[in-house]
Design a protein around this motif. Structure first.
Motif, PDB file in Angstrom:
ATOM      1  N   VAL A 174      -9.575  32.407 -78.504  1.00 10.69           N
ATOM      2  CA  VAL A 174     -10.337  33.654 -78.611  1.00 10.69           C
ATOM      3  C   VAL A 174      -9.418  34.852 -78.407  1.00 10.69           C
ATOM      4  CG1 VAL A 174     -12.098  35.054 -77.465  1.00 10.69           C
ATOM      5  CG2 VAL A 174     -12.581  32.665 -78.027  1.00 10.69           C
ATOM      6  N   THR A 175      -8.567  34.786 -77.395  1.00  8.88           N
ATOM      7  CA  THR A 175      -7.646  35.890 -77.107  1.00  8.88           C
ATOM      8  C   THR A 175      -6.696  36.124 -78.277  1.00  8.88           C
ATOM      9  OG1 THR A 175      -7.759  35.421 -74.734  1.00  8.88           O
ATOM     10  CG2 THR A 175      -5.882  36.716 -75.502  1.00  8.88           C
ATOM     11  N   GLU A 198     -10.446  29.650 -74.627  1.00  8.14           N
ATOM     12  CA  GLU A 198     -10.097  30.971 -74.090  1.00  8.14           C
ATOM     13  C   GLU A 198      -8.827  31.508 -74.752  1.00  8.14           C
ATOM     14  OE1 GLU A 198     -10.956  28.351 -72.339  1.00  8.14           O
ATOM     15  OE2 GLU A 198     -12.782  28.981 -71.278  1.00  8.14           O
ATOM     16  N   ALA A 247      -8.563  37.620 -81.457  1.00  4.61           N
ATOM     17  CA  ALA A 247      -8.873  39.044 -81.329  1.00  4.61           C
ATOM     18  C   ALA A 247      -7.616  39.893 -81.461  1.00  4.61           C
ATOM     19  CB  ALA A 247      -9.553  39.306 -79.989  1.00  4.61           C
ATOM     20  N   LEU A 248      -6.521  39.420 -80.891  1.00  2.00           N
ATOM     21  CA  LEU A 248      -5.258  40.161 -80.929  1.00  2.00           C
ATOM     22  C   LEU A 248      -4.710  40.269 -82.347  1.00  2.00           C
ATOM     23  CD1 LEU A 248      -3.020  41.514 -79.170  1.00  2.00           C
ATOM     24  CD2 LEU A 248      -1.934  39.261 -79.049  1.00  2.00           C
ATOM     25  N   HIS A 258     -14.265  39.876 -76.107  1.00  2.00           N
ATOM     26  CA  HIS A 258     -13.175  40.078 -77.069  1.00  2.00           C
ATOM     27  C   HIS A 258     -13.683  40.615 -78.406  1.00  2.00           C
ATOM     28  CE1 HIS A 258     -11.114  37.487 -74.143  1.00  2.00           C
ATOM     29  NE2 HIS A 258      -9.998  37.991 -74.621  1.00  2.00           N
TER      30      HIS A 258
END
Length: 306
Positions: free
Chosen positions: A19-20, A16, A23-24, A68
């Motif tokens: 992934v965050t 998690e 994407a950021l 995301h």
């Protein structure tokens, strides 16, 4: 083509969190590490547990990626499918089977692994063994709509004298793999230290490249003059320290990424180019690893058509 990275460089982070972060920071895909629990072995991680992976798990992971805007490009388990110990070999083969099942549930197109090698046998003997081991894996992948991809990493640390421990290091061996129904996870860095032009080597086979990795390499020819191609022989305390080259993140080594990416486009590759971060300079802490991934992104993003 999309730009991603292999999650194994951040073994202590949750999927998690990765992934965050991805994407950021402008990444579009992830190659998810899915080794079983192997303790402290380097460059491995378990961000997806294949054993007992079911539809509910697939829904959760798919929702995470979808939320995301990321693609799950491959499940990664790079281990020795020709291990000298029969029980260990069977365990590795079985884990590949489990990952194929998980990939099918996730609509993930590929599972990545190695051919491997029994270092006590000749290349010819290993190839004959592989021709018995891999049909079961390839057939299962085909039934599930998944491609089994082999990275062309040399895995010199698996051989007691630093010779190739993964029989996928040259175009000659790629052709043999393709005859078995395997595909290539193309990584140009390994070819460069073996004296093979990464672009000339891959051009005839791009239709068999189902996934690609982006790792750079820094060569020190003056040290090779001392050790020779196989590397340190007398006091090689670390089997992975060849002594005359080291991996780097893209942009800090000698791979010509303009030529590599151009060749992939020209050959029709439209998959994921996944950064494999094994750079010792930008390693050691999560902050430095993140910086390395950002260096790689700045290097490769301008070369990939949005």
């Amino acid at each position: 083509m999309k730009l991603g990275f292999l999650t194994a460089c951040l073994p202590d982070r949750s999927l998690e969190d990765i992934v965050t972060w991805a994407a950021l920071h402008g990444y579009e895909a992830l190659e998810v590490a899915a080794w079983p629990n192997l303790g402290s072995r380097p460059f491995t991680a378990t961000h997806l547990n294949a054993e007992g992976f079911g539809p509910g798990d697939a829904d959760r992971v798919s929702s995470l990626f979808r939320g995301h805007g990321l693609t799950l490009s491959s499940l990664a388990f790079y281990d020795n499918n020709l291990h000298a110990d029969a029980d260990e070999r069977q365990s590795i083969n079985d884990h590949v089977m489990s990952l194929i099942d998980a990939a099918a549930l996730l609509d993930c197109p590929t599972v990545g692994t190695f051919v491997g090698r029994d270092p006590g046998k000749s290349v010819a003997e290993n190839l004959r063994m592989a021709e018995k081991v891999f049909p079961r894996l390839v057939d299962h992948a085909g039934e599930k709509g998944v491609k089994l991809v082999i990275e062309n990493c040399v895995m010199e640390g698996w051989h007691p004298d630093g010779y190739p421990g993964n029989l996928a290091y040259s175009p000659e061996l790629w052709e043999w793999m393709f005859d078995l129904g395997l595909y290539l996870n193309y990584d140009p860095s390994h070819l460069l230290w073996m004296g093979i032009d990464p672009v000339a080597a891959v051009r005839p086979y791009i239709d068999k490249v189902a996934h690609a990795q982006a790792k750079d390499i820094e060569l020190f020819p003056e040290k090779r003059n001392r050790y020779g191609w196989p590397g340190i022989a007398v006091e090689r305390r670390d089997p992975w320290n060849v002594g005359w080259w080291r991996y780097r993140v893209p942009g800090l080594g000698q791979v010509d990424w303009v030529r590599v990416v151009d060749a992939l486009y020209e050959g029709g590759f439209d998959g994921v180019l996944s950064v494999e971060h094994e750079d010792p300079v930008w390693g050691g802490t999560e902050d430095r690893i993140e910086t390395g991934l950002q260096v790689a992104h700045r290097t490769l993003r301008p070369l990939i058509v949005a």
